[in-house]
Design an enzyme around this catalytic site. Structure first.
Site, PDB file in Angstrom:
ATOM      1  N   ALA A 123      -0.218  -6.506  -2.696  1.00 53.54           N
ATOM      2  CA  ALA A 123       1.151  -6.143  -2.331  1.00 53.54           C
ATOM      3  C   ALA A 123       1.139  -4.807  -1.608  1.00 53.54           C
ATOM      4  CB  ALA A 123       2.020  -6.039  -3.582  1.00 53.54           C
ATOM      5  N   LYS A 124       2.244  -4.457  -1.010  1.00 52.37           N
ATOM      6  CA  LYS A 124       2.404  -3.124  -0.434  1.00 52.37           C
ATOM      7  C   LYS A 124       3.877  -2.817  -0.343  1.00 52.37           C
ATOM      8  CE  LYS A 124      -0.514  -0.065   1.355  1.00 52.37           C
ATOM      9  NZ  LYS A 124      -1.941   0.041   0.996  1.00 52.37           N
TER      10      LYS A 124
END
Ligand code: GLU
Length: 435
Positions: A123-124
């Protein structure tokens, strides 16, 4: 001037410049993904599944600024996948960030976690803002409102943010506190990279640089170069670059070039890194005015004659415009995406060994995993244990990918993608698709 100017006037503060060649980070990632998918003969459905994030969330973050006016910022969190476990990845505060960039970085996290065998998806997150122009209070409001808007997205078993560009342990502490206020208990495993007093891990701050050094030593071994005979150039003297410089210097390597936002510094006989670190400490955070080396430009720095080049600053630094001028025998990607896909091909043809970012800088997320494990156990490790386990995991990952590289006669980057995509797609096949 904002109250948090010390934080953001230091070399730790990075503002991405315009891309130097035309590739977007997402295209760079997809190009590498496509190549590996072909080798693995990945079927069309699996290809589609893994090229699309499972969730992309955009939120508005309204803040009352210090002057009493309301300003609205935009925040993102992209979960690329959660096949191997809860998703994991940093949160960055940069003025020009786009959702496309966040999607690419989230996918990179999936491959990074798979490569070092930590049980996380990728994720980011990002907030489109310029922290240099914000006061500490405004920064806290943004962080807390972002966390509140993402309350159903993040969580210790769901998605776990960490520091990235222009975010730090104070910001992680605010996220942990806001999340815990909502859940009505102390949930310190919701973020990593926290202050040690709040359940952070010993060794987390140094982990990325330490991991870079472990894989650099492995690469030198493959090239038959002794660490104490090696000439190294490091771009960036922030958290990753400075730790890498110090640890390699301690091993007797000659650090012939370093740089930060104020430019490059070169000494053919090697820079005294202790002196450089002292200078940064005493001069308010930059190398500006450092006397122990000749001043050069950042462009010249990358093209210096050396054995190992470690870009540990920004993305797209080595691109088709300067790739042919690189003289290093190995490049270790301390930063995320410092070499564009176009430049990759040129450097491969030149016979340069590249240790890709998803392996080279994975020390950070590896110790983030240790931090999460410690928080969940409520039992904290010694720094020595953290470092030993980190070194072992980085070395094992390097050896494993080297075998894949040899087996398929491909580059180490391609091997990293092949290994990671195979691992995630095999796991997905076993889990099946829920309908
Ligand atoms: N932001 C770091 C990275 O890009 C660390 C992510 C984490 O620890 O979750 O790898």
């Amino acid at each position: 001037m904002s109250q948090n100017k010390d934080l953001y006037s230091s070399p730790y503060y990075k503002e991405p410049g315009p891309p130097l060649d035309k590739e977007s980070p997402f295209e760079s990632m997809m190009e590498r993904f496509r190549f590996a998918a072909k080798i693995l003969e990945l079927d069309e459905g699996m290809f589609q599944y893994l090229s699309n994030p499972v969730k992309s969330v955009t939120v508005s973050i309204p803040i009352i600024m210090d002057n009493g006016n309301i300003r609205v910022f935009e925040g993102y969190r992209v979960i690329h996948d959660n096949v191997l476990g809860p998703s994991k990845g940093g949160l960055r505060y940069t003025p020009n960030v786009t959702i496309e960039e966040v999607k690419a970085l989230a996918a990179w996290m999936t491959w990074k976690c798979a490569v070092v065998n930590v049980p996380f998806g990728g994720a980011k997150g990002a907030v489109r803002c310029n922290p240099k122009e914000l006061s500490l209070r405004e920064l806290e409001q943004i962080t807390r409102r972002y966390t509140a808007e993402m309350i159903e997205v993040i969580g210790p078993d769901r998605d776990i943010p960490a520091p990235d560009m222009n975010t730090n342990e104070q910001i992680m502490a605010w996220i942990m506190d806001t999340y815990s206020m909502h859940s009505r208990r102390t949930d310190n495993a919701v973020v990593t990279g926290k202050p040690i007093i709040l359940g952070g891990s010993k060794g987390r701050k140094e982990a990325t640089g330490r991991g870079v050094v472990t894989v650099t030593l492995e690469a030198l071994n493959k090239l038959g170069i002794m660490a104490n005979k090696c000439r190294v150039v490091i771009q960036g003297f922030g958290n990753v670059g400075s730790v890498t410089a110090r640890l390699l210097y301690e091993r007797g390597a000659r650090i012939v070039g370093i740089s930060d936002v104020t430019g490059g510094y070169y000494h053919p006989d090697g820079i005294d890194i202790d002196q450089a670190l002292l200078h940064v400490q005493e001069s308010g955070g930059t190398l500006y005015g450092f006397q122990g080396a000749e001043k050069i430009t950042n462009e010249e720095l990358l093209e210096l004659d050396c054995d190992v080049l470690i870009p540990a600053a920004l993305q797209d630094q080595i691109n088709k415009l300067n790739a042919r001028n690189i003289k290093a025998r190995a490049i270790i990607e301390g930063a995320n995406g410092p070499i564009t896909a176009n430049a990759d091909t040129i450097l491969d043809d030149m016979g340069i060994l590249i240790i890709p970012d998803i392996l080279a800088n994975a020390g950070g997320v590896t110790v983030s995993y240790f931090e999460w494990v410690q928080d969940r156990h409520g039992y904290f490790w010694t720094e020595d244990r953290v470092n030993r386990r980190l070194n072992r995991m980085m070395r094992d990952a390097f050896q494993l990918l080297y075998e894949v590289k040899e087996k398929h006669s491909i580059t180490l980057r391609q091997a990293a993608y092949v290994y990671a995509i195979q691992k995630v797609s095999d796991t997905l096949r076993i889990r099946g698709i829920y309908a």
